[in-house]
Design a protein around this motif. Structure first.
Motif, PDB file in Angstrom:
ATOM      1  N   ARG A   1       1.009   3.976  -3.090  1.00 22.41           N
ATOM      2  CA  ARG A   1       0.732   5.385  -2.797  1.00 22.41           C
ATOM      3  C   ARG A   1       1.896   6.271  -3.223  1.00 22.41           C
TER       4      ARG A   1
ATOM      5  N   PHE B   1      -5.793   8.840  -1.250  1.00 22.80           N
ATOM      6  CA  PHE B   1      -6.476   8.826   0.048  1.00 22.80           C
ATOM      7  C   PHE B   1      -6.844   7.396   0.436  1.00 22.80           C
ATOM      8  N   LEU B   2      -7.302   6.601  -0.536  1.00 24.08           N
ATOM      9  CA  LEU B   2      -7.679   5.213  -0.287  1.00 24.08           C
ATOM     10  C   LEU B   2      -6.470   4.382   0.138  1.00 24.08           C
ATOM     11  N   TYR B   3      -5.340   4.580  -0.530  1.00 24.37           N
ATOM     12  CA  TYR B   3      -4.118   3.868  -0.157  1.00 24.37           C
ATOM     13  C   TYR B   3      -3.649   4.258   1.245  1.00 24.37           C
ATOM     14  N   THR B   4      -3.844   5.521   1.604  1.00 23.16           N
ATOM     15  CA  THR B   4      -3.477   5.971   2.956  1.00 23.16           C
ATOM     16  C   THR B   4      -4.319   5.262   4.004  1.00 23.16           C
ATOM     17  N   LEU B   5      -5.627   5.147   3.744  1.00 25.20           N
ATOM     18  CA  LEU B   5      -6.508   4.421   4.661  1.00 25.20           C
ATOM     19  C   LEU B   5      -6.114   2.950   4.744  1.00 25.20           C
ATOM     20  N   LEU B   6      -5.784   2.363   3.600  1.00 26.25           N
ATOM     21  CA  LEU B   6      -5.373   0.955   3.575  1.00 26.25           C
ATOM     22  C   LEU B   6      -4.086   0.760   4.360  1.00 26.25           C
TER      23      LEU B   6
ATOM     24  N   ALA C   1       0.835  -1.207   0.000  1.00 28.71           N
ATOM     25  CA  ALA C   1       0.000   0.000   0.000  1.00 28.71           C
ATOM     26  C   ALA C   1       0.868   1.254   0.000  1.00 28.71           C
TER      27      ALA C   1
ATOM     28  N   ARG D   1      -4.961  11.010  -9.554  1.00 22.99           N
ATOM     29  CA  ARG D   1      -5.930  10.203  -8.796  1.00 22.99           C
ATOM     30  C   ARG D   1      -5.784  10.446  -7.301  1.00 22.99           C
TER      31      ARG D   1
ATOM     32  N   GLY E   1      -8.117  10.698  -5.062  1.00 24.70           N
ATOM     33  CA  GLY E   1      -8.977   9.822  -4.272  1.00 24.70           C
ATOM     34  C   GLY E   1      -8.321   8.481  -4.006  1.00 24.70           C
ATOM     35  N   LEU E   2      -7.603   7.963  -5.002  1.00 26.56           N
ATOM     36  CA  LEU E   2      -6.882   6.698  -4.829  1.00 26.56           C
ATOM     37  C   LEU E   2      -5.752   6.854  -3.812  1.00 26.56           C
TER      38      LEU E   2
END
Length: 337
Positions: free
Chosen positions: A69, A230-235, A65, A225, A227-228
């Motif tokens: 990112r 941000f998603l990788y950060t959450l993951l 992840a 991207r 949003g992606l």
């Protein structure tokens, strides 16, 4: 006879390395002080190693992840950067930190620079940006755990984190202000006289480095991207939480702890990894065992065993992945040549 500056620099590096290693040893001593070896071994025997293996697998997912990112940040500088190159860079960084604290970030920038797809300075700018994001995320998690359970966690973090940090910050506020002012003035002068400065070979090199760093930092605005990202950060932070939860499930002695407690231990453990010693060695053990004893009244032996298994499982994962990435990098270099 003039002294060799390179030799002097090497000696200073060795002294710094030994000093940090000594600090890790001191923290380990305080962590294990009063712990009987037989009790420690018994604690290891009671561990459910299946959950530890699961935590290691989750750790690898976290490395991936972070790599994905980081690649998003580098893509505005070169669209040809691959996931494998970013993943190898991250793994080499983790491995390097076990030998030379905080040198891992420089090492992964070197890995990317050797591909010829991005400059060292540009990669370093993206790493600085990434670390700022992680710091802000850690602060958010600290606020979350305090809001959820202020009565349990508030006093501990106030006495062991906030008050010591504020004490150090208040004593260093004047030097910090002077440094910031000097850097700001220097940056302004470099920008104002940039046309004259870049004519000088030495200053042109410095200006090039600063320009590369700037390009890396500005990738946050050029990234397509977001949003992606941000998603990788959450993951990424989700894997940290899951690793903490898996370690809790591995120890019957701490089975009363829940998901919120795992989040709190994730935050505390993260602070232990930040301390500039080899791979968080000693610092992680000390702060996690202290937290378990002070907040949850868990015996020192259990806390030390918990911290040791948690740290060493992730350390082993980092070392194995780092070595595999070294092999991968060597193989690709031979293929290109």
């Amino acid at each position: 006879m003039s002294k060799d500056p390179n030799k002097k620099s090497k000696v200073a590096g060795i002294v710094k390395y030994l000093a940090l290693l000594a600090l890790a040893g001191v923290l380990l001593y305080f962590s294990f002080r009063g712990v009987k070896w037989s009790d420690f071994i018994e604690g290891l025997k009671n561990c459910n190693w299946v959950w530890i293996v699961v935590s290691m697998a989750v750790g690898v997912l976290g490395f991936l992840a972070r790599a994905l990112r980081w690649r998003l940040l580098m893509l505005p500088l070169n669209k040809e950067i691959t996931n494998r190159e970013a993943f190898d860079g991250v793994n080499v960084a983790y491995l390097t930190n076990f030998a030379f604290p905080r040198a891992g970030e420089v090492a992964r920038c070197g890995v990317m620079a050797k591909t010829g797809k991005i400059s060292f300075e540009g990669a370093l700018g993206t790493v600085v940006l990434e670390r700022v994001v992680d710091l802000l995320t850690l602060i958010i998690w600290v606020l979350v755990v305090l809001l959820v359970r202020w009565q349990e966690f508030g006093s501990f973090m106030k006495e062991n984190l906030f008050e010591p940090l504020m004490g150090k910050f208040s004593s260093a506020i004047v030097p910090i202000a002077i440094i910031v002012a000097v850097l700001a003035l220097g940056g302004f002068l470099l920008w104002y006289y940039r046309e004259s400065i870049i004519k000088n070979r030495i200053f042109a090199k410095i200006y090039g480095i600063i320009s590369g760093l700037k390009d890396g930092l500005l990738t946050a605005f050029k990234m397509e991207r977001k949003g992606l990202f941000f998603l990788y950060t959450l993951l990424l932070w989700g894997t940290y939480w899951l690793t903490s939860m898996c370690t809790i499930l591995a120890f019957p002695q701490v089975s009363s702890l829940n998901a919120v407690d795992a989040l709190f231990l994730m935050v505390i453990g993260g602070l232990g990894w930040v301390v500039p010693v080899q791979g968080g060695l000693g610092a992680y053990h000390y702060i996690v065992s202290l937290t378990l004893a002070a907040v949850y009244s868990i015996p020192q032996v259990t806390g030390v065993v918990f911290a040791t298994i948690s740290h060493e499982a992730q350390a082993l994962t980092m070392i194995v992945c780092g070595l595999l990435s070294f092999i991968s990098i060597s193989a690709w270099n031979k293929k290109r040549n």
